[in-house]
Design a protein around this motif. Structure first.
Motif, PDB file in Angstrom:
ATOM      1  N   ASN A  31      39.273  36.293  96.882  1.00 49.01           N
ATOM      2  CA  ASN A  31      39.081  37.008  98.146  1.00 49.01           C
ATOM      3  C   ASN A  31      39.422  36.115  99.336  1.00 49.01           C
ATOM      4  N   ALA A  32      39.004  34.861  99.268  1.00 47.50           N
ATOM      5  CA  ALA A  32      39.294  33.937 100.366  1.00 47.50           C
ATOM      6  C   ALA A  32      40.790  33.665 100.483  1.00 47.50           C
ATOM      7  N   LEU A  33      41.463  33.551  99.344  1.00 47.27           N
ATOM      8  CA  LEU A  33      42.903  33.287  99.364  1.00 47.27           C
ATOM      9  C   LEU A  33      43.677  34.471  99.936  1.00 47.27           C
ATOM     10  N   LEU A  34      43.290  35.687  99.557  1.00 47.98           N
ATOM     11  CA  LEU A  34      43.962  36.870 100.088  1.00 47.98           C
ATOM     12  C   LEU A  34      43.729  37.009 101.589  1.00 47.98           C
ATOM     13  N   ARG A  35      42.507  36.763 102.025  1.00 48.80           N
ATOM     14  CA  ARG A  35      42.209  36.855 103.460  1.00 48.80           C
ATOM     15  C   ARG A  35      42.989  35.793 104.237  1.00 48.80           C
ATOM     16  N   LYS A  36      43.127  34.618 103.641  1.00 50.48           N
ATOM     17  CA  LYS A  36      43.902  33.560 104.291  1.00 50.48           C
ATOM     18  C   LYS A  36      45.366  33.970 104.441  1.00 50.48           C
ATOM     19  N   ASN A  37      45.939  34.553 103.372  1.00 42.60           N
ATOM     20  CA  ASN A  37      47.341  34.971 103.435  1.00 42.60           C
ATOM     21  C   ASN A  37      47.543  36.107 104.426  1.00 42.60           C
ATOM     22  N   PHE A 371      54.659  35.425 100.148  1.00 42.77           N
ATOM     23  CA  PHE A 371      53.268  35.172  99.788  1.00 42.77           C
ATOM     24  C   PHE A 371      53.070  33.689  99.498  1.00 42.77           C
ATOM     25  N   PRO A 372      53.036  32.850 100.518  1.00 44.28           N
ATOM     26  CA  PRO A 372      52.780  31.423 100.275  1.00 44.28           C
ATOM     27  C   PRO A 372      51.352  31.219  99.802  1.00 44.28           C
ATOM     28  N   LEU A 373      51.200  30.404  98.770  1.00 42.98           N
ATOM     29  CA  LEU A 373      49.875  30.202  98.175  1.00 42.98           C
ATOM     30  C   LEU A 373      49.318  28.821  98.468  1.00 42.98           C
TER      31      LEU A 373
END
Length: 374
Positions: A31-37, A371-373
């Motif tokens: 969830n945090a990674l998606l919100r960051k992207n 979509f940079p990760l």
């Protein structure tokens, strides 16, 4: 303050450890990674729109370009050639299409329901690349170097006898058809093509070699034969096949690797025609390992069509030689490979597919950049 005793320190450490926070769960991290992207893409809205529009624009452009090119290729010049032929001999002609009525540009599109049968050949090194027994280069200057065939095995006597049975010294003037050609070791120094519809050795100007235990002076003839309605006239030259005993398969690998074109040491390229390891073969067991030069397959960093390797003839030659060892030379029992033949082919159409050429590039643009990760 006085220092804590051992028991008190352990109790304090346990109390402090019990209050430590637990690591976040996988769902929380996702969830945090998606919100960051999402926040990153929102702040770079213009760049995101460009990343989406540019691939779409290029897809449309390439689609139109591919359609235009395919329409240009969809012309009689690139289709199988046809001719009005009186098939039944009654007068009216019929439109018949085939490779015999096609040009070089049209032949690739023609159906081949019954491919021609070509004699199976060995892959023989070029004259200037053949391995020599010593450091002398005199045979290369006189173009008389033999085709070296190193071999090894647990039973040296059996291995030597089988290797001697591979060569037949029958007169070259007796060659006329596939049955007589398959009884001797014919080879060529031309690399194979990507398909077996045409054998380049029979349509080129270079001669075809026959490996024999001993070549007589000027032992060369002209072969005139017909292969599936194709008139063939080729010069046949004799090349001495030289079996060389080696103590182990490792020795053969070291010698062939040193003569490999990318690992040449000092004296340059030094190739052998083929090599065999008879391992534990005996009168009741035939266990042979055939070694060949895979560089003729055209595998490199530069995209090139793969070439067919001429391995089947070397396998058949050693198998037939072992059969002669068991049954005797005068038994007349042979196991010959008369020809090789490509699979039938349907009519094809010349087209260009851009998606297969630039598909990885589009994936990089759309997925990796959008979509940079990290």
């Amino acid at each position: 303050m006085e220092p804590l005793s051992g028991a008190a320190a352990a109790a304090a450490a346990a109390a402090g450890g019990g209050g430590a926070s637990r690591p976040p769960s996988f769902a929380s991290q996702t969830n945090a990674l998606l919100r960051k992207n999402l926040i990153f893409q929102k702040r770079n809205r213009k760049a995101t729109i460009r990343l989406i529009i540019v691939p779409i624009y290029l897809c449309v452009l390439l689609s139109v370009l591919q359609r235009v090119i395919n329409n240009l290729l969809d012309k009689p010049k690139y289709k199988c050639g046809c001719m009005c032929v009186d098939v039944n001999g009654t007068g009216p002609c019929q439109n018949v299409c085939g490779i015999q009525y096609s040009t070089l540009d049209q032949a690739g599109s023609c159906p081949i329901p019954n491919p021609p049968e070509w004699p199976a050949l060995l892959q023989v090194p070029h004259l200037e690349y053949r391995a020599t027994q010593d450091s002398s280069e005199s045979c290369r200057k006189s173009q008389s170097c033999p085709a070296a065939i190193p071999f090894t095995g647990a039973n040296e006597t059996l291995s030597t006898t089988v290797m001697q049975n591979m060569f037949t010294d029958s007169p070259l003037s007796n060659l006329s058809d596939n049955a007589s050609i398959s009884g001797i070791l014919l080879g060529t120094d031309m690399p194979g093509t990507s398909t077996g519809f045409i054998e380049p050795a029979f349509i080129s100007d270079v001669p075809i070699y026959v490996l024999q235990s001993e070549c007589k002076s000027r032992n060369s003839v002209t072969l005139r034969t017909t292969i599936d309605a194709i008139n063939v006239q080729k010069e046949i030259k004799c090349v001495q096949g030289l079996p060389l005993w080696r103590n182990s398969s490792r020795t053969i690998n070291e010698e062939t690797f040193k003569g490999y074109r990318k690992e040449k040491i000092g004296k340059g390229i030094s190739e052998v025609a083929m090599a065999y390891d008879f391992q534990d073969s005996n009168e009741k067991r035939f266990n042979v390992l055939a070694l060949y030069n895979s560089t003729y397959q055209n595998i490199s960093y530069v995209p090139m069509p793969f070439g067919l390797l001429r391995v089947s003839r070397s396998l058949n030659a050693v198998s037939n030689a072992y059969l002669q060892f068991l049954q005797g030379q005068g038994s007349g029992i042979k196991m010959l490979l008369e020809f090789t033949k490509e699979m039938p082919k349907q009519a094809t159409r010349l087209t260009i597919d851009f998606s297969s050429l630039i598909g990885p590039l589009f994936f990089e643009w759309v997925v990796a950049l959008l979509f940079p990760l990290c």
